[in-house]
Design a protein around this motif. Structure first.
Motif, PDB file in Angstrom:
ATOM      1  N   GLU A   3       2.255   0.662  -7.742  1.00  8.51           N
ATOM      2  CA  GLU A   3       0.838   0.392  -7.506  1.00  8.51           C
ATOM      3  C   GLU A   3       0.734  -0.930  -6.748  1.00  8.51           C
ATOM      4  OE1 GLU A   3      -2.064   0.641 -10.893  1.00  8.51           O
ATOM      5  OE2 GLU A   3      -2.324  -1.492 -10.408  1.00  8.51           O
ATOM      6  N   VAL A   4      -0.130  -0.964  -5.734  1.00  6.76           N
ATOM      7  CA  VAL A   4      -0.273  -2.160  -4.896  1.00  6.76           C
ATOM      8  C   VAL A   4      -1.714  -2.670  -4.956  1.00  6.76           C
ATOM      9  CG1 VAL A   4      -0.226  -3.009  -2.511  1.00  6.76           C
ATOM     10  CG2 VAL A   4       1.572  -1.457  -3.330  1.00  6.76           C
ATOM     11  N   LEU A   5      -1.850  -3.982  -5.077  1.00  6.84           N
ATOM     12  CA  LEU A   5      -3.131  -4.670  -4.993  1.00  6.84           C
ATOM     13  C   LEU A   5      -2.951  -5.839  -4.033  1.00  6.84           C
ATOM     14  CD1 LEU A   5      -6.083  -5.263  -6.021  1.00  6.84           C
ATOM     15  CD2 LEU A   5      -5.019  -6.672  -7.779  1.00  6.84           C
ATOM     16  N   ILE A   6      -3.902  -6.052  -3.145  1.00 10.62           N
ATOM     17  CA  ILE A   6      -3.802  -7.133  -2.163  1.00 10.62           C
ATOM     18  C   ILE A   6      -5.015  -8.044  -2.306  1.00 10.62           C
ATOM     19  CG2 ILE A   6      -3.656  -7.729   0.280  1.00 10.62           C
ATOM     20  CD1 ILE A   6      -2.564  -4.807   0.699  1.00 10.62           C
ATOM     21  N   TRP A   7      -4.755  -9.356  -2.460  1.00 13.42           N
ATOM     22  CA  TRP A   7      -5.820 -10.361  -2.509  1.00 13.42           C
ATOM     23  C   TRP A   7      -5.888 -11.071  -1.171  1.00 13.42           C
ATOM     24  CZ3 TRP A   7      -2.249 -10.190  -6.575  1.00 13.42           C
ATOM     25  CH2 TRP A   7      -2.765  -9.824  -7.816  1.00 13.42           C
ATOM     26  N   ASP A   8      -7.074 -11.437  -0.790  1.00 19.88           N
ATOM     27  CA  ASP A   8      -7.306 -12.224   0.427  1.00 19.88           C
ATOM     28  C   ASP A   8      -7.456 -13.683   0.026  1.00 19.88           C
ATOM     29  OD1 ASP A   8      -8.023 -13.229   2.876  1.00 19.88           O
ATOM     30  OD2 ASP A   8      -9.826 -12.007   3.102  1.00 19.88           O
ATOM     31  N   GLU A   9      -6.337 -14.370  -0.179  1.00 18.06           N
ATOM     32  CA  GLU A   9      -6.372 -15.748  -0.665  1.00 18.06           C
ATOM     33  C   GLU A   9      -7.019 -16.702   0.325  1.00 18.06           C
ATOM     34  OE1 GLU A   9      -2.366 -16.658  -2.007  1.00 18.06           O
ATOM     35  OE2 GLU A   9      -2.958 -16.002  -3.998  1.00 18.06           O
ATOM     36  N   ALA A  10      -6.935 -16.398   1.604  1.00 16.12           N
ATOM     37  CA  ALA A  10      -7.533 -17.255   2.624  1.00 16.12           C
ATOM     38  C   ALA A  10      -9.033 -16.980   2.790  1.00 16.12           C
ATOM     39  CB  ALA A  10      -6.814 -17.071   3.963  1.00 16.12           C
ATOM     40  N   GLY A  11      -9.514 -15.878   2.213  1.00 20.54           N
ATOM     41  CA  GLY A  11     -10.940 -15.572   2.273  1.00 20.54           C
ATOM     42  C   GLY A  11     -11.437 -15.112   3.628  1.00 20.54           C
ATOM     43  N   ARG A  12     -10.586 -14.454   4.394  1.00 23.37           N
ATOM     44  CA  ARG A  12     -10.992 -14.029   5.729  1.00 23.37           C
ATOM     45  C   ARG A  12     -11.839 -12.765   5.733  1.00 23.37           C
ATOM     46  NH1 ARG A  12      -5.071 -14.853   8.271  1.00 23.37           N
ATOM     47  NH2 ARG A  12      -4.596 -14.133   6.198  1.00 23.37           N
ATOM     48  N   ASN A  39     -11.228   3.883  -1.049  1.00 22.18           N
ATOM     49  CA  ASN A  39     -12.318   3.592  -1.975  1.00 22.18           C
ATOM     50  C   ASN A  39     -11.788   3.132  -3.327  1.00 22.18           C
ATOM     51  OD1 ASN A  39     -14.875   3.431  -3.116  1.00 22.18           O
ATOM     52  ND2 ASN A  39     -14.886   5.586  -3.689  1.00 22.18           N
ATOM     53  N   ASP A  40     -11.036   2.046  -3.338  1.00 25.54           N
ATOM     54  CA  ASP A  40     -10.514   1.500  -4.597  1.00 25.54           C
ATOM     55  C   ASP A  40      -9.938   0.129  -4.309  1.00 25.54           C
ATOM     56  OD1 ASP A  40      -9.584   1.156  -7.203  1.00 25.54           O
ATOM     57  OD2 ASP A  40      -8.675   3.145  -7.294  1.00 25.54           O
ATOM     58  N   GLN A  41      -9.708  -0.664  -5.360  1.00 26.76           N
ATOM     59  CA  GLN A  41      -9.059  -1.955  -5.181  1.00 26.76           C
ATOM     60  C   GLN A  41      -7.553  -1.806  -5.069  1.00 26.76           C
ATOM     61  OE1 GLN A  41     -10.508  -4.330  -8.487  1.00 26.76           O
ATOM     62  NE2 GLN A  41     -11.965  -5.327  -7.130  1.00 26.76           N
ATOM     63  N   VAL A  42      -7.000  -0.781  -5.709  1.00 24.17           N
ATOM     64  CA  VAL A  42      -5.552  -0.605  -5.719  1.00 24.17           C
ATOM     65  C   VAL A  42      -5.143   0.641  -4.947  1.00 24.17           C
ATOM     66  CG1 VAL A  42      -5.296  -1.791  -7.936  1.00 24.17           C
ATOM     67  CG2 VAL A  42      -5.507   0.700  -7.897  1.00 24.17           C
ATOM     68  N   PHE A  43      -3.857   0.663  -4.603  1.00 19.59           N
ATOM     69  CA  PHE A  43      -3.232   1.838  -3.994  1.00 19.59           C
ATOM     70  C   PHE A  43      -2.198   2.329  -4.992  1.00 19.59           C
ATOM     71  CE2 PHE A  43      -4.746  -0.722  -0.515  1.00 19.59           C
ATOM     72  CZ  PHE A  43      -5.236   0.203   0.393  1.00 19.59           C
TER      73      PHE A  43
END
Length: 160
Positions: free
Chosen positions: A77-86, A121-125
Motif C-alpha cells: 500500500e502506498v501513501l504520498i505526502w506533499d511535504e513541500a505543499g506544492r 479517488n483515495d488517499q492510498v494506492f
C-alpha cells in the motif's frame, strides 16, 4: 547500570530514534514497511496487517510482522505526502484525496478526481506491485515542479 527486571518491554524499548516522524530521509514502521523523502514528497510503502495488500497478510495478526526477522508480501500500500505543499490542500498533507463533496451538485465531485488526480479517488494506492512502487518513486524524483498526480495514477492504473 539500570535494573530492568521490573520494567515492561514497552518501558525499555524506544519508540523512535528520531526527534519527530519525518525528520529522517528514511524510516521504518513496525517491520512492515518504510517511508522515504523524495523531492519534497514523502512516500510510505507498507505491507502488513491492515494494509491494502495480499489477503493472507492483510488479515494476519497485527503484531505478526514484529514476530519475524524477515516479513514480506507480493503487494504493498502506498501513501504520498506533499511535504513541500506544492499541490496538496495543506503543506504536509496527502498528495491524493477522496473526491470532495459538492453542495452545488449534491454529490461527490468525481470530475475533480478525473481532472486533478488522474481519476484516482483515495488517499492510498492498494495492492501495488514492486514495479509500480519503483515507477512511482521515479516519478516523484524526476517531476521537478510539475504536478505528479496524473502520472502516478496512470502508473497505478497500468499495473496488471
Amino acid at each position: 547500570m539500570k535494573d530492568l527486571k521490573f520494567q515492561t518491554a514497552e518501558q525499555t524499548m524506544k519508540h523512535s530514534n528520531v526527534k519527530k516522524e519525518g525528520d529522517s530521509d528514511f524510516y521504518t514502521n513496525h517491520n512492515k514497511g518504510f517511508a522515504m523523502a523524495v523531492n519534497g514528497y514523502r512516500i510510505s510503502v507498507q505491507w502488513g496487517p491492515g494494509n491494502y495488500v495480499d489477503s493472507d497478510v492483510r488479515y494476519d495478526n497485527h503484531d505478526a510482522p514484529m514476530q519475524h526477522n524477515i516479513w514480506g508480501c507480493d503487494t504493498a500500500e502506498v501513501l504520498i505526502w506533499d511535504e513541500a505543499g506544492r499541490f496538496a490542500k495543506h503543506t504536509g498533507g496527502s498528495l491524493f484525496e477522496s473526491a470532495p463533496w459538492s453542495d452545488e451538485l449534491d454529490e461527490y465531485d468525481f470530475e475533480w478526481c478525473n481532472t486533478v488526480q488522474g481519476g484516482h479517488n483515495d488517499q492510498v494506492f492498494g495492492h501495488c506491485t514492486s514495479e509500480c512502487v519503483a515507477k512511482m518513486i521515479g516519478t516523484l524524483s524526476s517531476c521537478g515542479n510539475e504536478d505528479p498526480r496524473k502520472a502516478i495514477a496512470q502508473i497505478y492504473n497500468a499495473q496488471g
